[in-house]
Design a protein around this motif. Structure first.
Motif, PDB file in Angstrom:
ATOM      1  N   ARG A 185      -9.062   2.049 -10.018  1.00 52.99           N
ATOM      2  CA  ARG A 185      -7.642   1.469 -10.067  1.00 52.99           C
ATOM      3  C   ARG A 185      -6.821   2.788  -9.111  1.00 52.99           C
ATOM      4  O   ARG A 185      -5.588   2.648  -9.277  1.00 52.99           O
ATOM      5  CB  ARG A 185      -6.955   1.218 -11.311  1.00 52.99           C
ATOM      6  N   VAL A 186      -7.702   3.591  -8.509  1.00 54.11           N
ATOM      7  CA  VAL A 186      -6.789   4.472  -7.695  1.00 54.11           C
ATOM      8  C   VAL A 186      -7.134   4.363  -6.091  1.00 54.11           C
ATOM      9  O   VAL A 186      -8.356   4.227  -5.982  1.00 54.11           O
ATOM     10  CB  VAL A 186      -7.184   6.228  -8.326  1.00 54.11           C
ATOM     11  N   PHE A 187      -6.021   4.302  -5.445  1.00 56.73           N
ATOM     12  CA  PHE A 187      -6.301   3.883  -4.145  1.00 56.73           C
ATOM     13  C   PHE A 187      -5.939   5.275  -3.363  1.00 56.73           C
ATOM     14  O   PHE A 187      -4.715   5.705  -3.371  1.00 56.73           O
ATOM     15  CB  PHE A 187      -5.666   2.815  -3.529  1.00 56.73           C
ATOM     16  N   SER A 188      -6.629   5.679  -2.300  1.00 54.61           N
ATOM     17  CA  SER A 188      -6.233   6.851  -1.641  1.00 54.61           C
ATOM     18  C   SER A 188      -5.062   6.371  -0.764  1.00 54.61           C
ATOM     19  O   SER A 188      -4.922   5.311  -0.282  1.00 54.61           O
ATOM     20  CB  SER A 188      -7.363   7.407  -0.787  1.00 54.61           C
ATOM     21  N   ALA A 189      -4.365   7.508  -0.218  1.00 53.49           N
ATOM     22  CA  ALA A 189      -3.242   7.230   0.924  1.00 53.49           C
ATOM     23  C   ALA A 189      -3.509   6.486   2.236  1.00 53.49           C
ATOM     24  O   ALA A 189      -3.141   5.566   2.504  1.00 53.49           O
ATOM     25  CB  ALA A 189      -2.644   8.666   1.017  1.00 53.49           C
ATOM     26  N   ALA A 190      -5.089   6.819   2.473  1.00 55.49           N
ATOM     27  CA  ALA A 190      -5.436   6.110   3.896  1.00 55.49           C
ATOM     28  C   ALA A 190      -5.736   4.620   3.391  1.00 55.49           C
ATOM     29  O   ALA A 190      -5.410   3.818   4.393  1.00 55.49           O
ATOM     30  CB  ALA A 190      -6.776   6.860   4.164  1.00 55.49           C
ATOM     31  N   GLU A 191      -6.373   4.349   2.309  1.00 58.08           N
ATOM     32  CA  GLU A 191      -6.642   3.020   1.995  1.00 58.08           C
ATOM     33  C   GLU A 191      -5.127   2.279   1.716  1.00 58.08           C
ATOM     34  O   GLU A 191      -4.890   0.892   2.048  1.00 58.08           O
ATOM     35  CB  GLU A 191      -7.199   2.669   0.850  1.00 58.08           C
ATOM     36  N   THR A 192      -4.078   2.806   1.451  1.00 59.99           N
ATOM     37  CA  THR A 192      -2.865   2.133   1.324  1.00 59.99           C
ATOM     38  C   THR A 192      -2.267   1.980   2.588  1.00 59.99           C
ATOM     39  O   THR A 192      -1.834   0.940   2.653  1.00 59.99           O
ATOM     40  CB  THR A 192      -1.939   3.091   0.286  1.00 59.99           C
ATOM     41  N   VAL A 193      -2.463   2.718   3.333  1.00 56.38           N
ATOM     42  CA  VAL A 193      -1.840   2.623   4.755  1.00 56.38           C
ATOM     43  C   VAL A 193      -2.691   1.269   5.397  1.00 56.38           C
ATOM     44  O   VAL A 193      -1.850   0.535   6.096  1.00 56.38           O
ATOM     45  CB  VAL A 193      -2.105   3.816   5.914  1.00 56.38           C
ATOM     46  N   LEU A 194      -4.023   1.294   5.263  1.00 55.59           N
ATOM     47  CA  LEU A 194      -4.745   0.054   5.715  1.00 55.59           C
ATOM     48  C   LEU A 194      -4.274  -1.218   4.981  1.00 55.59           C
ATOM     49  O   LEU A 194      -4.082  -2.144   5.853  1.00 55.59           O
ATOM     50  CB  LEU A 194      -6.285   0.216   5.495  1.00 55.59           C
ATOM     51  N   ALA A 195      -3.924  -1.218   3.978  1.00 54.23           N
ATOM     52  CA  ALA A 195      -3.513  -2.314   2.990  1.00 54.23           C
ATOM     53  C   ALA A 195      -2.475  -2.892   3.626  1.00 54.23           C
ATOM     54  O   ALA A 195      -2.323  -4.054   3.824  1.00 54.23           O
ATOM     55  CB  ALA A 195      -3.532  -2.126   1.666  1.00 54.23           C
ATOM     56  N   PHE A 196      -1.171  -1.932   4.173  1.00 52.85           N
ATOM     57  CA  PHE A 196      -0.047  -2.419   4.472  1.00 52.85           C
ATOM     58  C   PHE A 196      -0.175  -2.984   6.132  1.00 52.85           C
ATOM     59  O   PHE A 196       0.418  -3.855   6.443  1.00 52.85           O
ATOM     60  CB  PHE A 196       1.180  -1.154   4.734  1.00 52.85           C
ATOM     61  N   ARG A 197      -1.066  -2.234   6.929  1.00 52.16           N
ATOM     62  CA  ARG A 197      -1.270  -2.607   8.161  1.00 52.16           C
ATOM     63  C   ARG A 197      -2.097  -4.023   8.237  1.00 52.16           C
ATOM     64  O   ARG A 197      -1.993  -4.825   9.087  1.00 52.16           O
ATOM     65  CB  ARG A 197      -2.070  -1.684   8.923  1.00 52.16           C
ATOM     66  N   ASN A 198      -2.973  -4.353   7.398  1.00 50.55           N
ATOM     67  CA  ASN A 198      -4.019  -5.319   7.401  1.00 50.55           C
ATOM     68  C   ASN A 198      -3.396  -6.259   5.952  1.00 50.55           C
ATOM     69  O   ASN A 198      -4.026  -6.240   5.006  1.00 50.55           O
ATOM     70  CB  ASN A 198      -5.345  -5.025   7.428  1.00 50.55           C
ATOM     71  N   HIS A 199      -2.617  -7.327   6.062  1.00 46.45           N
ATOM     72  CA  HIS A 199      -2.108  -8.022   4.935  1.00 46.45           C
ATOM     73  C   HIS A 199      -2.895  -9.222   4.677  1.00 46.45           C
ATOM     74  O   HIS A 199      -3.653  -9.577   5.762  1.00 46.45           O
ATOM     75  CB  HIS A 199      -0.808  -8.381   5.311  1.00 46.45           C
ATOM     76  N   GLY A 200      -2.665  -9.746   3.756  1.00 49.54           N
ATOM     77  CA  GLY A 200      -3.632 -10.869   3.383  1.00 49.54           C
ATOM     78  C   GLY A 200      -2.538 -11.960   3.509  1.00 49.54           C
ATOM     79  O   GLY A 200      -1.478 -12.038   3.546  1.00 49.54           O
ATOM     80  N   MET A 201      -3.152 -13.301   2.747  1.00 47.87           N
ATOM     81  CA  MET A 201      -2.378 -14.671   3.012  1.00 47.87           C
ATOM     82  C   MET A 201      -1.709 -14.658   1.748  1.00 47.87           C
ATOM     83  O   MET A 201      -2.026 -14.171   0.789  1.00 47.87           O
ATOM     84  CB  MET A 201      -3.653 -15.865   3.134  1.00 47.87           C
ATOM     85  N   GLN A 202      -0.489 -15.269   1.911  1.00 48.33           N
ATOM     86  CA  GLN A 202       0.457 -15.567   0.817  1.00 48.33           C
ATOM     87  C   GLN A 202      -0.290 -16.706   0.005  1.00 48.33           C
ATOM     88  O   GLN A 202      -0.300 -17.872   0.430  1.00 48.33           O
ATOM     89  CB  GLN A 202       1.849 -15.841   1.059  1.00 48.33           C
ATOM     90  N   ALA A 203      -0.431 -16.516  -1.257  1.00 44.46           N
ATOM     91  CA  ALA A 203      -1.231 -17.607  -2.092  1.00 44.46           C
ATOM     92  C   ALA A 203      -0.560 -18.980  -2.063  1.00 44.46           C
ATOM     93  O   ALA A 203      -1.002 -20.037  -2.159  1.00 44.46           O
ATOM     94  CB  ALA A 203      -1.793 -17.144  -3.333  1.00 44.46           C
ATOM     95  N   GLU A 204       0.900 -18.996  -1.891  1.00 43.29           N
ATOM     96  CA  GLU A 204       1.709 -20.193  -1.950  1.00 43.29           C
ATOM     97  C   GLU A 204       1.325 -21.110  -1.069  1.00 43.29           C
ATOM     98  O   GLU A 204       1.664 -22.282  -0.919  1.00 43.29           O
ATOM     99  CB  GLU A 204       3.227 -19.632  -2.112  1.00 43.29           C
ATOM    100  N   PHE A 205       0.561 -20.594   0.263  1.00 41.83           N
ATOM    101  CA  PHE A 205       0.463 -21.370   1.365  1.00 41.83           C
ATOM    102  C   PHE A 205      -0.781 -22.170   1.110  1.00 41.83           C
ATOM    103  O   PHE A 205      -1.315 -22.944   2.117  1.00 41.83           O
ATOM    104  CB  PHE A 205       0.498 -20.516   2.492  1.00 41.83           C
ATOM    105  N   LEU A 206      -1.553 -21.878   0.048  1.00 40.73           N
ATOM    106  CA  LEU A 206      -2.932 -22.780  -0.410  1.00 40.73           C
ATOM    107  C   LEU A 206      -2.468 -24.193  -0.341  1.00 40.73           C
ATOM    108  O   LEU A 206      -3.270 -24.925  -0.444  1.00 40.73           O
ATOM    109  CB  LEU A 206      -3.503 -22.044  -1.379  1.00 40.73           C
ATOM    110  N   ARG A 207      -0.992 -24.603  -0.575  1.00 36.68           N
ATOM    111  CA  ARG A 207      -0.723 -26.015  -0.702  1.00 36.68           C
ATOM    112  C   ARG A 207      -0.738 -26.731   0.552  1.00 36.68           C
ATOM    113  O   ARG A 207      -0.762 -27.595   0.640  1.00 36.68           O
ATOM    114  CB  ARG A 207       0.741 -26.148  -1.338  1.00 36.68           C
TER     115      ARG A 207
END
Length: 475
Positions: free
Chosen positions: A87-109
């Protein structure tokens, strides 16, 4: 040092699904060796109290967060080891997470993901390219080397395909120990309708030589990974490259590709995980030997033990998701829902082709009911929507769904059955924590909203006496 995201642990899954011979479960020798170095930490995690939370991002083997990760702040020639502090994410991984976003689940409809809602994984930088003057070079072990412009390609037979794309790192952060890279949970996917031309006739006209074994696709994006500078490039075996559904695409959802999705031209390989669908396509090279580049031989591998070559990541495993019902808590994304009859829905997909069954549980995978399948497209690699009615009673509920594809593969209930060092192809069933509580949704009854306390201990807010009657007429 590192950033710690909110903890959200779940109870251990009650069942597990089979794995293939190349997909060892939690008891593999390599993983036992790795976990032997952290037995005390794991034992502490299993005996610690479990916090309620959004279980789609949770895991039953979470270790209490440490103060730091082992992820370095500077480039290294090797990926860091999987992290015990899951449950601990490094600063580098956090930057990657902001740069590479996921799909918003509400659009599964929706049958198609809106252009801005599709997941992104950009390995290096988005190259600046123009459609005017663009061409792709086709050479190597062919009789007729050629260069095709974008206009040339658009004059060829055109096809449209609805395809679910999914990142190979999907579900990485549901594992323990957790592999280091973009910290995906269940959002690394999306579905567009792609417009382009089939690859097979292009290769056939180029004239494959008898010694051709692979087709290499090189993008315009370059960077450094594992200490090696290279262009992002991946290869396909000749047999896979000649599949009818493999295409060169210049549009998604009826408009030219967005820059981040590969403008002006990309490869789309519907059956494989997303890394095979090379963006910003520069060249196609037919090889008489297997490609051994960084992104082919070093990463995107199912590895159990550090240093082993592992098995290559190829076809998408069967997977499914739930469209989150009700409304979310902002930080945890835990769902809140009013009691009564509700239609649960979601989607399922597989690299093997069509989905034949989806089962849904509302009691944390203790019991299952079969959902109704609702195809959204005739295309074989489009997702299938599903739905099922649920009488939601007051209290806490854990929702889950699992799919079966036409090859007979079933999602494992326990994500640990897919553990591997790089965190690839993790398709354990999704779990969503839902609190069913009277009064949920009442804030929508008027404008300004009828705000009211839902979580005990929250500070009440004053609701204005003035009412916007025109807004009320919109409901």
């Amino acid at each position: 040092m590192s950033m710690s995201l909110p903890a959200s642990d779940s109870a251990p899954p009650r069942a597990s699904a089979r794995t293939s011979p190349n997909e060892p479960g939690p008891a593999t020798p390599g993983r036992r060796q790795f976990l032997a170095t952290s037995a005390a930490a794991t034992a502490a995690a299993l005996t610690a109290p479990r916090a309620a939370g959004q279980l789609t991002t949770g895991n039953p083997l979470q270790v209490k967060p440490a103060n730091c990760t082992t992820v370095p702040d500077t480039p290294t020639p090797a990926r860091p080891d999987p992290q015990n502090a899951s449950r601990v994410f490094s600063a580098a991984e956090t930057v990657l997470a902001f740069r590479n976003h996921g799909m918003q689940a509400e659009f599964l409809r929706e049958p198609l993901t809106p252009l801005g809602g599709h997941y992104l994984l950009i390995h290096f930088d988005v190259p600046h390219l123009e459609a005017k003057g663009y061409s792709v070079a086709i050479d190597g072990r062919v009789r007729n080397p050629t260069r095709l412009s974008l206009d040339d390609l658009k004059q060829r037979p055109t096809i449209k395909q609805v395809v679910t794309l999914e990142c190979a790192g999907t579900g990485r952060s549901t594992l323990h120990p957790r592999a280091v890279y973009v910290p995906w949970f269940k959002e690394a996917m999306g579905q567009y309708q792609w417009t382009g031309t089939p690859l097979r006739p292009i290769l056939e006209q180029a004239g494959l030589l008898d010694d051709a074994v692979e087709v290499l696709f090189t993008g315009w994006d370059t960077g450094i990974d594992l200490g090696v500078e290279h262009a992002f490039e991946r290869s396909l075996p000749i047999k896979e490259a000649l599949r009818d559904e493999v295409m060169l695409a210049w549009e998604h959802n009826g408009v030219p590709l967005l820059p981040q999705h590969g403008f002006p031209l990309r490869l789309v390989v519907p059956a494989w995980y997303g890394m095979a669908s090379v963006k910003w396509l520069r060249a196609i090279t037919v090889l008489n030997e297997p490609f051994r580049g960084v992104e082919q031989s070093k990463v995107y591998r199912y590895q159990q033990v550090k240093g082993e070559p592992g098995e290559p990541v190829t076809f998408k495993r069967v997977h499914s998701l739930i469209t989150p019902p009700g409304m979310p808590d902002l930080i945890t994304r835990q769902r809140f829902l009013a009691p009564g009859r509700v239609t649960l829905q979601g989607v399922a997909w597989s690299g093997a082709g069509r989905i034949t069954r989806v089962e849904v549980s509302t009691d944390d995978a203790a019991t299952w009911r079969e959902a109704t399948l609702v195809p959204v497209s005739e295309d074989r690699f489009a997702w299938t929507q599903w739905r099922i009615d649920w009488d939601a009673g007051p209290g806490e509920h854990i929702l889950a769904c699992r799919a079966t594809d036409e090859a007979g593969d079933v999602q494992p209930v326990n994500p640990e059955n897919r553990w591997n060092r790089q965190g690839m192809g993790v398709n354990g069933v999704q779990r969503v924590h839902v609190t069913v509580q009277g009064g949920i949704g009442a804030s929508q009854s008027r404008v300004p909203s009828a705000a009211h306390v839902v979580v005990p201990g929250a500070e009440p807010v004053t609701v204005p006496g003035t009412v916007n009657t025109l807004a009320a007429q919109q409901s």
